[in-house]
Design a protein around this motif. Structure first.
Motif, PDB file in Angstrom:
ATOM      1  N   ARG A   1     -23.346 -79.546 -22.833  1.00 61.59           N
ATOM      2  CA  ARG A   1     -24.319 -79.978 -24.333  1.00 61.59           C
ATOM      3  C   ARG A   1     -23.734 -80.675 -25.429  1.00 61.59           C
ATOM      4  NH1 ARG A   1     -27.304 -75.538 -24.281  1.00 61.59           N
ATOM      5  NH2 ARG A   1     -29.160 -76.967 -23.031  1.00 61.59           N
TER       6      ARG A   1
ATOM      7  N   ALA B   1     -22.195 -75.525 -21.117  1.00 67.06           N
ATOM      8  CA  ALA B   1     -23.723 -74.874 -20.909  1.00 67.06           C
ATOM      9  C   ALA B   1     -24.052 -74.407 -19.294  1.00 67.06           C
ATOM     10  CB  ALA B   1     -24.695 -75.827 -20.823  1.00 67.06           C
ATOM     11  N   GLU B   2     -23.231 -74.915 -18.402  1.00 68.73           N
ATOM     12  CA  GLU B   2     -22.889 -74.286 -17.240  1.00 68.73           C
ATOM     13  C   GLU B   2     -21.985 -74.532 -16.715  1.00 68.73           C
ATOM     14  OE1 GLU B   2     -26.667 -75.577 -14.098  1.00 68.73           O
ATOM     15  OE2 GLU B   2     -27.514 -75.746 -15.535  1.00 68.73           O
TER      16      GLU B   2
ATOM     17  N   THR C   1     -19.741 -78.250 -26.126  1.00 69.36           N
ATOM     18  CA  THR C   1     -20.419 -76.660 -25.615  1.00 69.36           C
ATOM     19  C   THR C   1     -20.443 -76.799 -24.194  1.00 69.36           C
ATOM     20  OG1 THR C   1     -22.535 -75.981 -26.190  1.00 69.36           O
ATOM     21  CG2 THR C   1     -21.080 -75.623 -28.197  1.00 69.36           C
TER      22      THR C   1
ATOM     23  N   LEU D   1     -27.065 -84.125 -23.174  1.00 71.01           N
ATOM     24  CA  LEU D   1     -26.182 -83.089 -21.512  1.00 71.01           C
ATOM     25  C   LEU D   1     -25.420 -83.569 -20.782  1.00 71.01           C
ATOM     26  CD1 LEU D   1     -28.911 -80.553 -20.479  1.00 71.01           C
ATOM     27  CD2 LEU D   1     -27.720 -79.953 -22.377  1.00 71.01           C
TER      28      LEU D   1
END
Length: 209
Positions: A204, A191-192, A189, A152
């Protein structure tokens, strides 16, 4: 109140999100009594807020977080000036002009980051260097390794939040930048997303298998 401890508390709540006084005490190596005193002072200034969260047994836990005023203490790269410049560019050169500006910024960042990433020999090292570079620019970035594999990339502050709010192309451009830097064998991608209501931006990253 110690200005240094005050700043550390605000930074800890910004970087790691809501926490109890005990969590903050452990993370900052400050006594629980001192942390509570500092939090009470910050509460009096409307810089923090709290929520009493019920657990399974015992008294509710008091969880502290930054208030909107507390979040506002972190710089936003002269948001008023940036918004004015973006609006002026759009008026003068249309959306194409703004898109060219974003592309130019992306290319300049790609060149600067690529030079620093040359010394990395693994994905983890590349991400650590990238997080360091982003932190220098005010993003409060860090890297966490996930248990199931992958990483992350976390950015707790957006240095260009005002510009990104006015033009989502900046956010898309940064996704493309990270993908180019990390290479085609990596999937990335989001994630937040801060501008979608999240507390921070989190990406991510996983190596293709």
């Amino acid at each position: 109140m110690s200005d240094r401890t005050r700043t550390r508390l605000l930074n800890a709540l910004k970087a790691s999100g809501p926490q109890t006084a005990a969590d903050l005490s452990t993370g900052l190596d400050v006594t629980p009594v001192a942390v509570r005193q500092h939090l009470d002072g910050l509460l009096a200034e409307d810089l923090v807020e709290f929520e009493d969260v019920k657990g399974g047994v015992g008294r509710p836990k008091r969880v502290w977080s930054l208030s909107p005023e507390g979040h506002a203490r972190f710089p936003d790269n002269h948001s008023v000036l940036i918004l004015g410049l973006l609006e002026g560019m759009k008026d003068l050169f249309g959306q194409e002009g703004v898109d060219r500006l974003i592309a130019h910024r992306q290319e300049a960042a790609h060149q600067a980051y690529s030079k620093e990433l040359e010394r990395a020999t693994s994905l983890g090292q590349r991400l650590e260097i990238l997080a360091e570079l982003r932190s220098r620019e005010g993003y409060m970035a860090s890297v966490e390794e996930e248990d199931e594999g992958g990483y992350l990339l976390i950015e707790n502050h957006c240095s260009i939040c005002a510009a990104a709010t006015a033009c989502q192309g900046f956010c898309h451009s940064e996704m493309l930048l990270f993908q180019e830097l990390l290479g085609p064998d990596v999937t990335l991608t989001r994630a937040e997303h801060l501008l979608s209501g999240g507390r921070r931006c989190v990406y991510r990253i996983q190596e293709a298998r």
